[in-house]
Scaffold this motif. Sequence first.
Motif, PDB file in Angstrom:
ATOM      1  N   MET A 106       0.755  -1.352   0.060  1.00 52.94           N
ATOM      2  CA  MET A 106      -0.026  -0.037  -0.093  1.00 52.94           C
ATOM      3  C   MET A 106       0.969   1.216  -0.121  1.00 52.94           C
ATOM      4  SD  MET A 106      -2.924   0.838  -0.140  1.00 52.94           S
ATOM      5  CE  MET A 106      -4.076   2.263   0.306  1.00 52.94           C
ATOM      6  N   GLU A 107       1.973   1.267   0.762  1.00 52.00           N
ATOM      7  CA  GLU A 107       2.850   2.403   0.937  1.00 52.00           C
ATOM      8  C   GLU A 107       3.373   2.774  -0.497  1.00 52.00           C
ATOM      9  OE1 GLU A 107       7.040   3.793   2.933  1.00 52.00           O
ATOM     10  OE2 GLU A 107       5.813   2.161   3.975  1.00 52.00           O
ATOM     11  N   ILE A 110       1.919   2.238  -3.402  1.00 51.49           N
ATOM     12  CA  ILE A 110       0.997   2.895  -4.053  1.00 51.49           C
ATOM     13  C   ILE A 110       0.926   4.413  -3.732  1.00 51.49           C
ATOM     14  CG2 ILE A 110      -1.509   3.072  -4.832  1.00 51.49           C
ATOM     15  CD1 ILE A 110      -1.480   0.074  -4.332  1.00 51.49           C
ATOM     16  N   VAL A 111       0.844   4.715  -2.408  1.00 51.53           N
ATOM     17  CA  VAL A 111       0.981   6.191  -2.101  1.00 51.53           C
ATOM     18  C   VAL A 111       2.221   6.689  -2.484  1.00 51.53           C
ATOM     19  CG1 VAL A 111       0.814   7.609  -0.002  1.00 51.53           C
ATOM     20  CG2 VAL A 111      -0.308   5.630  -0.140  1.00 51.53           C
TER      21      VAL A 111
END
Length: 58
Positions: free
Chosen positions: A1-2, A4-5
């Motif tokens: 997820m990190e 993607i951010v």
Amino acid sequence: MERIVISFGAFRRDERGATMIEYGFIVSLISLTIIASATLIGQSVTRFFQSMAAGFGP
């Protein structure tokens, strides 16, 4: 997820697309100016030659 951010943040800071759009606007304005100038000059030249041709008539 990190990941993607981080990728999204890099995408938001990237200004290459904005630069291409600005160059596109500049090119379109220059081309419109050239087309308008050529049209006006063409009409002026046409009127000149038509008046010259009328002077040679009987």
